[in-house]
Design an enzyme around this catalytic site. Structure first.
Site, PDB file in Angstrom:
ATOM      1  N   GLY A 119       0.835  -1.199   0.000  1.00 15.17           N
ATOM      2  CA  GLY A 119       0.000   0.000   0.000  1.00 15.17           C
ATOM      3  C   GLY A 119       0.866   1.244   0.000  1.00 15.17           C
ATOM      4  O   GLY A 119       2.088   1.165   0.210  1.00 15.17           O
ATOM      5  N   LEU A 120       0.235   2.382  -0.203  1.00 13.98           N
ATOM      6  CA  LEU A 120       0.947   3.656  -0.263  1.00 13.98           C
ATOM      7  C   LEU A 120       1.634   3.964   1.065  1.00 13.98           C
ATOM      8  O   LEU A 120       1.252   3.426   2.113  1.00 13.98           O
ATOM      9  CB  LEU A 120      -0.044   4.785  -0.580  1.00 13.98           C
ATOM     10  CG  LEU A 120      -0.668   4.810  -1.974  1.00 13.98           C
ATOM     11  CD1 LEU A 120      -1.764   5.876  -2.036  1.00 13.98           C
ATOM     12  CD2 LEU A 120       0.391   5.067  -3.045  1.00 13.98           C
TER      13      LEU A 120
ATOM     14  N   GLY B 274       2.039   5.681   4.335  1.00 14.52           N
ATOM     15  CA  GLY B 274       1.035   6.271   5.203  1.00 14.52           C
ATOM     16  C   GLY B 274      -0.299   5.540   5.193  1.00 14.52           C
ATOM     17  O   GLY B 274      -1.227   5.917   5.901  1.00 14.52           O
TER      18      GLY B 274
ATOM     19  N   SER C 171       2.824  -0.436   8.520  1.00 11.82           N
ATOM     20  CA  SER C 171       3.628  -0.661   9.740  1.00 11.82           C
ATOM     21  C   SER C 171       2.737  -0.725  10.969  1.00 11.82           C
ATOM     22  O   SER C 171       2.957  -1.556  11.867  1.00 11.82           O
ATOM     23  CB  SER C 171       4.666   0.451   9.909  1.00 11.82           C
ATOM     24  OG  SER C 171       5.560   0.447   8.819  1.00 11.82           O
TER      25      SER C 171
ATOM     26  N   SER D  20       5.966  -1.983  -1.750  1.00  9.10           N
ATOM     27  CA  SER D  20       5.954  -2.955  -2.853  1.00  9.10           C
ATOM     28  C   SER D  20       5.010  -2.531  -3.980  1.00  9.10           C
ATOM     29  O   SER D  20       3.963  -3.143  -4.180  1.00  9.10           O
ATOM     30  CB  SER D  20       5.637  -4.372  -2.367  1.00  9.10           C
ATOM     31  OG  SER D  20       4.765  -4.416  -1.270  1.00  9.10           O
TER      32      SER D  20
HETATM   33  N1  LIG Z   1      -7.111   1.681   9.853  1.00 13.05           N
HETATM   34  C1  LIG Z   1      -5.845   2.131   9.975  1.00 13.05           C
HETATM   35  N2  LIG Z   1      -4.838   1.268   9.803  1.00 13.05           N
HETATM   36  C2  LIG Z   1      -3.571   1.698   9.916  1.00 13.05           C
HETATM   37  N3  LIG Z   1      -3.202   2.954  10.192  1.00 13.05           N
HETATM   38  C3  LIG Z   1      -4.173   3.865  10.378  1.00 13.05           C
HETATM   39  C4  LIG Z   1      -5.534   3.495  10.272  1.00 13.05           C
HETATM   40  N4  LIG Z   1      -6.278   4.583  10.479  1.00 13.05           N
HETATM   41  C5  LIG Z   1      -5.417   5.581  10.717  1.00 13.05           C
HETATM   42  N5  LIG Z   1      -4.145   5.173  10.663  1.00 13.05           N
HETATM   43  C6  LIG Z   1      -2.964   6.026  10.853  1.00 13.05           C
HETATM   44  O1  LIG Z   1      -2.276   6.135   9.602  1.00 13.05           O
HETATM   45  C7  LIG Z   1      -0.872   6.194   9.800  1.00 13.05           C
HETATM   46  C8  LIG Z   1      -0.213   5.071   9.026  1.00 13.05           C
HETATM   47  O2  LIG Z   1       1.185   5.152   9.163  1.00 13.05           O
HETATM   48  P1  LIG Z   1       2.138   3.905   8.931  1.00 13.05           P
HETATM   49  O3  LIG Z   1       3.509   4.332   9.343  1.00 13.05           O
HETATM   50  O4  LIG Z   1       1.580   2.688   9.556  1.00 13.05           O
HETATM   51  O5  LIG Z   1       2.055   3.768   7.345  1.00 13.05           O
HETATM   52  P2  LIG Z   1       2.936   2.848   6.368  1.00 13.05           P
HETATM   53  O6  LIG Z   1       1.979   2.251   5.412  1.00 13.05           O
HETATM   54  O7  LIG Z   1       3.792   1.924   7.157  1.00 13.05           O
HETATM   55  O8  LIG Z   1       3.815   3.923   5.600  1.00 13.05           O
HETATM   56  P3  LIG Z   1       5.310   3.771   4.982  1.00 13.05           P
HETATM   57  O9  LIG Z   1       5.178   3.028   3.698  1.00 13.05           O
HETATM   58  O10 LIG Z   1       5.758   5.194   4.767  1.00 13.05           O
HETATM   59  O11 LIG Z   1       6.157   3.058   5.984  1.00 13.05           O
HETATM   60  C9  LIG Z   1      -0.610   6.101  11.289  1.00 13.05           C
HETATM   61  O12 LIG Z   1      -0.446   7.403  11.794  1.00 13.05           O
HETATM   62  C10 LIG Z   1      -1.917   5.451  11.812  1.00 13.05           C
HETATM   63  O13 LIG Z   1      -2.202   5.830  13.127  1.00 13.05           O
HETATM   64 MG   LIG Z   2       5.857   1.732   7.344  1.00 14.94          MG
END
Ligand SMILES: Nc1ncnc2c1ncn2[C@@H]1O[C@H](COP(=O)(O)OP(=O)(O)OP(=O)(O)O)[C@@H](O)[C@H]1O
Ligand SMILES: [Mg+2]
Length: 208
Positions: free
Chosen positions: A43-44, A46, A50, A117
């Site tokens: 996924g994108l 944010g 994680s 990915s």
């Molecule tokens: N349903 C949800 N699932 C996951 N995260 C959520 C959700 N709703 C809100 N959020 C918020 O969205 C953000 C997601 O950030 P996260 O670091 O997990 O993204 P990521 O996909 O790992 O990004 P990156 O690819 O940059 O590592 C967090 O601040 C989290 O609290």
């Molecule tokens: Mg991440």
């Protein structure tokens, strides 16, 4: 060696050789009372990969299961620190992560990959390294607009200012999965609801 095997080796005439049999993935998993498999979160930036991966690991841990998170950011600080964000480097990033995931599944673990990915072809190459049913592709779906609003690391702002090149969704492509095993709506549901959804799927498939 088991003591019975040692005995065979010492008693057997020299021409009879004992060939040690390597343990199998199934045996290693059985020792941990679990079936090894790989959850691949795409996924994108944010979108919540994680966040969900960490919650999943905590959930498995509380149940006495041995899982491990392979997080893109962590890998880029070590194993993949020589890689950047060009298409070729992203392909190599995914290939290495796939191989590490493969090894950890072979070691009997439940592996949770949290990696943007972005390319469909590379995700399919990852899938092809596992046995059927062992690779669970999870699309952590949040719109670009929502990810940019969250911007937990301030990266979208940087990319918009032109300080970051090849940023996924801005000037580097993201190809959404066409048929993921699990499609999570990380905007309409909470992180915990996403985890519950994954667990329900795993139970239905007999993986846990
Ligand atoms: N349903 C949800 N699932 C996951 N995260 C959520 C959700 N709703 C809100 N959020 C918020 O969205 C953000 C997601 O950030 P996260 O670091 O997990 O993204 P990521 O996909 O790992 O990004 P990156 O690819 O940059 O590592 C967090 O601040 C989290 O609290
Ligand atoms: Mg991440």
């Amino acid at each position: 060696l088991l003591s019975s095997q040692r005995k065979i080796m010492t008693l057997a005439p020299p021409e009879i050789r004992f060939e040690p049999q390597p343990l199998t993935q199934q045996e290693r998993g059985r020792q941990k009372l679990q079936q090894p498999f790989c959850l691949w979160l795409t996924g994108l930036s944010g979108a919540g990969k994680s966040t969900i991966a960490t919650l999943l690991e905590q959930h498995f841990f509380a149940e006495g299961r041995h899982s491990y998170v392979l997080d893109g950011d962590v890998l880029r600080r070590g194993l993949n620190r020589d890689l950047g964000f060009t298409q070729a480097d992203r392909v190599e990033n995914m290939r290495r992560t796939t191989e590490v995931a493969r090894l950890l599944v072979d070691a009997g673990l439940i592996v949770i990959v949290a990696l943007i990915s972005p390319y469909r072809s590379e995700r399919n190459l990852a899938r092809a390294r596992f046995q059927p049913g062992e690779f669970v592709e999870i699309y952590v779906d949040a719109s670009l607009k929502e990810c940019e609003r969250r911007d937990p690391k301030g990266l979208y702002a940087k990319a918009r200012r032109g300080e970051l090149k090849n940023f996924t969704g801005i000037d580097s492509s993201y190809e959404p999965p066409e048929a993921p095993e699990i499609h999570l709506d990380s905007v309409g549901s909470s992180p915990q609801e996403c985890v519950d959804f994954v667990m329900t799927y795993l139970q239905a498939r007999g993986l846990i």
